[in-house]
Design a protein around this motif. Structure first.
Motif, short mmCIF file in Angstrom:
data_model
loop_
_atom_site.label_atom_id
_atom_site.label_comp_id
_atom_site.label_asym_id
_atom_site.label_seq_id
_atom_site.Cartn_x
_atom_site.Cartn_y
_atom_site.Cartn_z
N ARG A 235 -18.52 3.94 15.09
CA ARG A 235 -18.13 2.78 16.65
C ARG A 235 -16.62 2.31 15.78
O ARG A 235 -16.38 1.71 16.27
CB ARG A 235 -19.02 2.26 17.06
N GLU A 236 -17.18 1.60 14.17
CA GLU A 236 -16.55 0.74 13.82
C GLU A 236 -14.71 1.13 12.86
O GLU A 236 -15.72 2.65 12.14
CB GLU A 236 -16.88 -0.92 12.86
N LEU A 237 -13.64 0.97 12.54
CA LEU A 237 -13.03 1.17 12.11
C LEU A 237 -12.79 0.26 10.77
O LEU A 237 -12.23 -1.31 11.21
CB LEU A 237 -12.14 1.61 12.48
N TYR A 238 -12.21 0.22 9.00
CA TYR A 238 -11.65 -0.68 8.47
C TYR A 238 -10.42 -0.52 8.97
O TYR A 238 -9.80 0.30 9.39
CB TYR A 238 -12.37 0.25 7.21
N GLY A 239 -10.51 -2.06 9.18
CA GLY A 239 -8.68 -2.50 9.23
C GLY A 239 -8.19 -2.48 10.85
O GLY A 239 -7.20 -2.65 9.91
N ARG A 248 0.85 -0.83 17.04
CA ARG A 248 1.86 -1.17 18.19
C ARG A 248 3.46 -0.77 18.23
O ARG A 248 4.40 -0.53 18.76
CB ARG A 248 1.23 -2.29 19.66
N ASP A 249 4.21 -1.39 17.08
CA ASP A 249 4.96 -1.82 15.65
C ASP A 249 5.59 -0.14 15.95
O ASP A 249 6.06 0.15 16.51
CB ASP A 249 4.55 -2.78 15.43
N ALA A 250 4.50 -0.13 15.81
CA ALA A 250 5.33 1.25 14.91
C ALA A 250 4.97 2.80 15.95
O ALA A 250 5.76 4.06 15.99
CB ALA A 250 4.04 1.24 13.55
N GLY A 251 3.48 2.48 16.72
CA GLY A 251 3.63 4.12 18.17
C GLY A 251 2.41 5.08 18.02
O GLY A 251 2.98 5.71 18.27
N PHE A 252 1.91 4.54 16.23
CA PHE A 252 0.89 5.56 15.89
C PHE A 252 0.59 5.31 15.48
O PHE A 252 0.60 4.02 14.31
CB PHE A 252 1.92 6.58 16.00
N ALA A 253 -1.51 4.88 14.94
CA ALA A 253 -1.71 4.45 13.86
C ALA A 253 -2.32 5.63 12.96
O ALA A 253 -2.68 6.59 13.49
CB ALA A 253 -3.38 4.46 14.53
N VAL A 254 -2.66 5.17 12.34
CA VAL A 254 -2.72 6.97 10.74
C VAL A 254 -4.38 6.59 10.12
O VAL A 254 -4.82 5.42 10.18
CB VAL A 254 -2.32 5.99 9.67
N VAL A 255 -5.10 7.47 10.41
CA VAL A 255 -6.48 7.36 9.92
C VAL A 255 -6.70 8.02 8.65
O VAL A 255 -5.71 9.44 8.50
CB VAL A 255 -7.82 8.05 11.06
N VAL A 256 -7.27 7.05 8.10
CA VAL A 256 -7.05 7.82 6.16
C VAL A 256 -8.56 7.93 5.92
O VAL A 256 -10.08 7.09 6.58
CB VAL A 256 -6.72 6.99 5.11
N GLU A 257 -9.21 8.43 4.71
CA GLU A 257 -10.78 8.25 4.66
C GLU A 257 -11.58 7.15 3.87
O GLU A 257 -12.35 6.77 3.84
CB GLU A 257 -10.95 9.31 4.05
N ALA A 273 -2.05 1.50 9.02
CA ALA A 273 -3.85 2.42 8.98
C ALA A 273 -5.34 2.00 8.98
O ALA A 273 -5.44 0.84 9.31
CB ALA A 273 -3.36 2.66 7.55
N VAL A 274 -6.00 2.48 9.35
CA VAL A 274 -7.22 2.20 9.48
C VAL A 274 -8.48 3.57 8.90
O VAL A 274 -7.90 4.73 8.07
CB VAL A 274 -7.57 2.57 10.99
N ALA A 275 -9.80 3.26 8.61
CA ALA A 275 -10.13 4.33 8.09
C ALA A 275 -12.12 4.05 8.30
O ALA A 275 -12.32 3.21 8.83
CB ALA A 275 -10.68 3.95 6.49
N THR A 276 -12.64 5.48 8.67
CA THR A 276 -13.44 5.56 8.78
C THR A 276 -14.71 4.92 7.42
O THR A 276 -14.80 4.75 6.40
CB THR A 276 -13.63 7.17 9.42
N LEU A 277 -15.59 4.68 8.13
CA LEU A 277 -16.72 3.78 7.23
C LEU A 277 -17.82 5.18 6.31
O LEU A 277 -18.97 4.45 7.14
CB LEU A 277 -17.16 2.56 7.93
N GLY A 278 -17.35 6.00 6.04
CA GLY A 278 -18.12 6.85 5.13
C GLY A 278 -18.86 8.26 6.27
O GLY A 278 -19.92 8.52 5.79
N THR A 279 -18.34 7.95 7.46
CA THR A 279 -18.62 8.76 8.50
C THR A 279 -17.17 9.81 8.83
O THR A 279 -16.43 9.41 8.82
CB THR A 279 -19.90 8.49 9.40
N ALA A 280 -17.43 11.40 9.34
CA ALA A 280 -16.57 11.62 10.20
C ALA A 280 -16.47 10.94 11.34
O ALA A 280 -16.86 10.52 11.87
CB ALA A 280 -17.56 12.86 10.36
#
Length: 631
Positions: A235-239, A248-257, A273-280
């Motif tokens: 359920r959680e995303l790092y960052g 909101r300012d950029a208009g998009f989110a980047v998901v990294v590993e 940018a945000v990251a998943t936490l060791g899961t898909a």
């Protein structure tokens, strides 16, 4: 579940101006307050906040809602968390009506939050005197400012370092928070040792877990906190807490590993940018991000592992797709990860690559067509066969239609042939227990009323309905010409929303139920006829009373129209009486038409002729008693 009575009490105590001004600077102009809209880029102030209606509305992009809706949209909170946030602001304790499956024990949770905060301070304090940890971060190119922004720390290479800040090292809260491990011999020791520590925050900024990265070689390279009452990896995303404004300012989110990718991108001013936490990537991750933005870019390494991770993200996103949102995939050169790419090519190159990322529909077709030889009938059949269960899961009807067309074009078939094949394959496919067969690609989308009819009163996992266009895009111009005037039921709905006590004066039996506005008006009349108190929090409270019902979208749209142009109080009573007469005349007219039709087909008996005479006289008297306009 939060009792509706508490929601209404809460909204009667909060002031939407105070709530929004915590996040957006407002300026008073006339009766309302204005600002540049926080949900789309603009230079003129078109975002209006009405203190009398307790409702916000943007004249540029159309987004609108109550104080609860603003927190959900701006901060990406679920309904329950938004209610808790508002309640904390006015000093109210959120009750539980006893229907929730897992009641929250606030005292136990608070002890866990406090333990995490104490541990985070300890790890931060240990970073500066640790030369190996500082050298590692410098080698990764991180500045002290970025390390401080993300609250990075260091776990000493000791078995029980946390004993220095937790006098009761055997306390149950330390194990429940995942800070320590108890082995089979009953010995307790710290979970994180000799690692760079990355605090993981929830969407309210509270630390709920940690990630630890080894300084040199060692396994596992990354170690996360275990699942706890505060932390669920899926359920959680790092960052995310730190990235919300940048998204909101950029208009998009980047998901990294990984954590380091998020932190390294922030070092180059790429803070969305945000990251998943060791899961898909999970469906919950998608729902969470779609509350923040209408465009998500998944950034993966270009190797086989990266493409497998991207494919898992695609599969988990299909049921969450919307026609007003875009999911795209960015594959970096095989020699790069996001950290190395931005250092080698620069921030602007990364942004351009993210904006040019491959949309989900195109990636799906590319990936499947690469798995099968399309120069043979067998290969094309296998391509369509593999596409079927994926395409039928796409929740966005317009996107699904376009992907079906792309499948047909790639396979050298017609759209109708592919749709028929999908239907046949869906009918033959074994269904998992408790699931429904996927709808055929050309099946019409379920109506809003049907989709919402069985929904719970409050569903915190469901993203709120959005009225704004995709972020980063200019708002669509309004159609030219005058807006079509509302129906009689529509006029009465607008008047009742402006004066809710007038619902008691409405003859519910005369309100037509053949339109969304008529159904919403009936719902309001029925609600208050049962003795429920009239919402005291203006339009915002009324909208929240009908959240997650079939009438939510209609009421929200009408509320936004009332902010733009409300009825003149000098004539509002006359309009109401006039609309009521028109409603009565319409009802009488329908009954007259039905009697005349019966007279033509089979004749009327004496009672029928007498009733027809009464109705004609009643209609004439009503028409002469006052103006009956078309409204």
């Amino acid at each position: 579940m939060i009792p509706q009575s508490f929601v209404q009490e809460l909204l009667s105590r909060v002031d939407i101006v105070d709530v929004i001004e915590r996040y957006v600077p407002l300026k008073k102009s006339g009766a309302n307050y204005f600002a540049c809209c926080p949900f789309h880029g603009e230079k003129s102030a078109s975002f209006s906040v009405s203190p009398s209606k307790q409702f916000y509305h943007c004249f540029g992009c159309g987004v609108h809602g109550s104080a609860v809706g603003f927190l959900m949209e701006y901060s990406g909170l679920g309904f329950v968390d938004a209610i808790k946030e508002l309640a904390a602001q006015v000093g109210l304790q959120v009750p539980d009506d006893g229907r929730s499956a897992a009641p929250v024990h606030d005292d136990a949770s608070e002890r866990l939050y406090e333990a995490m905060a104490v541990a985070a301070r300890f790890y931060r304090d240990q970073l500066k005197p640790s030369r190996p940890a500082i050298d590692y971060l410098k080698r990764r190119g991180l500045s002290g400012e970025v390390a401080a922004r993300f609250g990075l720390g260091y776990a000493p290479d000791e078995w029980q370092a946390l004993e220095k800040v937790f006098p009761d090292y055997q306390a149950k809260a330390l194990a429940d928070a995942g800070l320590v491990i108890d082995n089979e011999q009953g010995r307790r020791y710290d979970r994180f040792r000799n690692r760079i520590i990355f605090p993981i925050h929830d969407r309210r900024g509270r630390i709920i877990a940690f990630g630890g990265r080894v300084l040199d070689k060692g396994e596992p390279k990354y170690l996360n906190s275990p699942e706890t009452p505060l932390f669920e990896k899926g359920r959680e995303l790092y960052g995310l807490f730190l990235a919300q404004k940048a998204i909101r300012d950029a208009g998009f989110a980047v998901v990294v590993e990984g954590y380091m990718d998020v932190v390294a991108l922030a070092q180059f001013a790429i803070e969305n940018a945000v990251a998943t936490l060791g899961t898909a990537t999970t469906p919950q991750h998608i729902h969470t991000l779609l509350r923040q933005t209408d465009r998500i870019v998944f950034c993966f390494d270009g190797d086989a592992a990266g493409r497998r991770a991207a494919w898992r993200a695609l599969e988990n996103a299909l049921e969450s797709l919307r026609d007003d949102a875009t999911l795209a995939f960015l594959f970096l050169p095989t020699e790069h990860d996001p950290d190395s790419f931005v250092r080698a090519e620069g921030a602007e190159a990364f942004r351009k690559a993210a904006l040019a990322a491959t949309p989900l529909g195109s990636f799906l077709i590319q990936e499947l067509s690469g798995r099968h030889p399309l120069d043979s009938a067998e290969g094309r059949a296998a391509f369509v066969h593999e596409a079927a269960p994926l395409v039928t899961r796409i929740a966005a009807p317009l996107l699904k239609l376009q992907v079906v067309k792309a499948v047909a074009e790639t396979a050298g078939m017609t759209q109708g042939e592919v749709e028929y094949a999908f239907e046949q394959l869906a009918a033959k496919a074994p269904r998992r227990r408790g699931t429904e067969a996927p709808a055929p690609p050309h099946a019409p989308a379920a109506s809003a009323a049907g989709a919402e009819a069985d929904a719970p009163v409050f569903d915190a996992s469901r993203p709120p309905a959005r009225s704004a266009p995709p972020r980063g895009q200019a708002p669509r111009p309004r159609p030219g010409g005058r807006r079509k005037p509302p129906s009689t039921a529509g006029t009465l709905l607008r008047l009742v929303m402006q004066h809710p006590t007038w619902a008691a004066r409405m003859p519910v039996g005369l309100v037509p139920d053949d339109s969304p506005e008529g159904l919403a008006l009936i719902a309001i009349i029925d609600l208050f006829s049962l003795g429920e108190p009239i919402p005291a929090g203006g339009l915002g409270a009324l909208i929240e009373r009908f959240r997650e019902t079939p009438h939510a979208e209609t009421l929200s749209r009408v509320a936004a129209e009332l902010v733009e142009a409300e009825f003149d109080e000098a004539v509002v009573e006359t309009l109401f009486e006039d609309a009521l007469r028109k409603l009565q005349v319409d009802g009488i007219g329908k009954e007259i038409t039905a009697l005349l039709q019966r007279d033509r087909e089979q004749g009327l008996d004496a009672a029928g002729r007498h009733r027809l005479s009464e109705l004609l006289l009643e209609k004439r008297n009503l028409a002469g008693s006052g103006k009956v306009s078309d409204l």
